[in-house]
Design an enzyme around this catalytic site. Structure first.
Site, PDB file in Angstrom:
ATOM      1  N   GLY A  32       0.813  -1.198   0.000  1.00 35.11           N
ATOM      2  CA  GLY A  32       0.000   0.000   0.000  1.00 35.11           C
ATOM      3  C   GLY A  32       0.856   1.260   0.000  1.00 35.11           C
ATOM      4  O   GLY A  32       1.996   1.266  -0.474  1.00 35.11           O
ATOM      5  N   HIS A  33       0.281   2.331   0.542  1.00 27.58           N
ATOM      6  CA  HIS A  33       0.925   3.644   0.540  1.00 27.58           C
ATOM      7  C   HIS A  33       2.284   3.606   1.234  1.00 27.58           C
ATOM      8  O   HIS A  33       3.256   4.193   0.756  1.00 27.58           O
ATOM      9  CB  HIS A  33      -0.010   4.626   1.244  1.00 27.58           C
ATOM     10  CG  HIS A  33       0.452   6.041   1.254  1.00 27.58           C
ATOM     11  ND1 HIS A  33       0.569   6.794   0.121  1.00 27.58           N
ATOM     12  CD2 HIS A  33       0.816   6.852   2.286  1.00 27.58           C
ATOM     13  CE1 HIS A  33       0.979   8.016   0.424  1.00 27.58           C
ATOM     14  NE2 HIS A  33       1.149   8.074   1.736  1.00 27.58           N
ATOM     15  N   PHE A  34       2.350   2.919   2.364  1.00 21.90           N
ATOM     16  CA  PHE A  34       3.602   2.762   3.107  1.00 21.90           C
ATOM     17  C   PHE A  34       4.171   1.380   2.783  1.00 21.90           C
ATOM     18  O   PHE A  34       4.026   0.429   3.557  1.00 21.90           O
ATOM     19  CB  PHE A  34       3.361   2.912   4.606  1.00 21.90           C
ATOM     20  CG  PHE A  34       2.911   4.287   5.020  1.00 21.90           C
ATOM     21  CD1 PHE A  34       3.823   5.317   5.141  1.00 21.90           C
ATOM     22  CD2 PHE A  34       1.572   4.544   5.275  1.00 21.90           C
ATOM     23  CE1 PHE A  34       3.417   6.600   5.521  1.00 21.90           C
ATOM     24  CE2 PHE A  34       1.151   5.810   5.657  1.00 21.90           C
ATOM     25  CZ  PHE A  34       2.081   6.841   5.776  1.00 21.90           C
TER      26      PHE A  34
END
Length: 289
Positions: A263-265
């Site tokens: 995901g985003h991180f």
């Protein structure tokens, strides 16, 4: 794994906390974190790459363990945050470094690059946007906030600062969420719940519109300087669309682009892969060990 040191330095009267790993005479990588995280997000990289690189990861003002002055006394803009990071690099005597940029670290890092192109040895992008196509449907509420703050601020805070939003930033659309530690988002939400944080983050995000306006200048800088560029993108990011990863090739045709099952991180679940890709890239493209 490398030992991590935890330090502070004063810049413009502000205490800036940072994490550091690796030999002081090794090539330097400056790691700039995203929202609502801190330099803590880079602990996996510091431990994996600190054998042959000097890694330095500061907390931006208003985040982590750095000072978080009241918005009445400090302008929470990306220009101001970048000025402090610029002063931070001066305080540490950094004259040449690679940039590792994630989320908010992108706008700060691009400002540094434009101000000091001679210092930038290479750039690693991890879900940091510099092209409009990276901003997906979640940004409708955010754009409305920029257009009419008074009307849309309550919606923005729910869209941006709630526990549900904080959790979603990590899990995104990943079909396998079993590898994500819930402490990742509960700790960040505890940070966002500290007194004054909602006001600080709302002020800073209102200024995010200036980043979108600067995308063309960042793209022009990339086309002009053609830095060694590695793009690592968690394809399940609900905030920043994967199309933005390929968009970097328009500016730097030999950019190396990797879409990750994350995901985003992306460091949440792909730390080993990101460390290996970064190490190999820096060795081949930036002349580093």
């Amino acid at each position: 794994m490398a030992r991590i040191s935890y330090r502070t330095v004063t810049v413009d009267g502000l205490s800036v906390f940072y994490r550091e790993a690796g030999p002081r005479d090794a090539p330097t990588l400056l790691l700039l974190h995203g929202f609502p995280s801190s330099s803590r997000m880079y602990e996996p990289l510091l431990r994996r790459l600190g054998d042959a690189h000097r890694l330095i990861a500061p907390d931006l003002i208003g985040f982590g363990h750095s000072d978080a002055p009241d918005p009445a006394s400090f302008a929470y803009t990306f220009d101001r945050l970048s000025d402090v990071v610029d002063g931070f690099t001066g305080a540490l005597g950094l004259r040449r470094y690679g940039l590792f940029l994630q989320d908010y670290g992108g706008p700060v890092g691009f400002r540094l690059a434009l101000a000091h192109p001679e210092r930038v040895a290479a750039i690693v992008i991890q879900n940091a946007v510099a092209h409009e196509e990276g901003l997906g449907p979640l940004w409708d509420t955010r754009r409305a906030f920029w257009a009419d703050r008074r009307t849309h601020e309550a919606d923005l805070r729910e869209n941006f600062l709630s526990l549900a939003a904080t959790r979603q930033r990590h899990l995104g659309h990943d079909p396998d969420t079993s590898a994500y530690d819930p402490d990742l988002w509960t700790d960040e939400f505890a940070f966002l719940s500290r007194p004054g944080q909602a006001d600080i983050q709302t002020e800073l995000f209102y200024d995010y519109r200036t980043n979108v306006a600067r995308y063309p200048s960042w793209q022009a800088w990339l086309r002009r300087h053609r830095p060694p560029l590695l793009v690592l993108w968690g394809r399940h990011d609900p905030s920043f669309q994967a199309e933005a990863a390929e968009a970097y090739r328009r500016d730097v045709p030999d950019a190396e682009v990797h879409l990750l099952e994350a995901g985003h991180f992306a460091l949440d679940v792909k730390a080993d892969e990101i460390a290996d890709l970064t190490r190999d890239f820096l060795r081949r493209r930036a002349g580093r060990p």
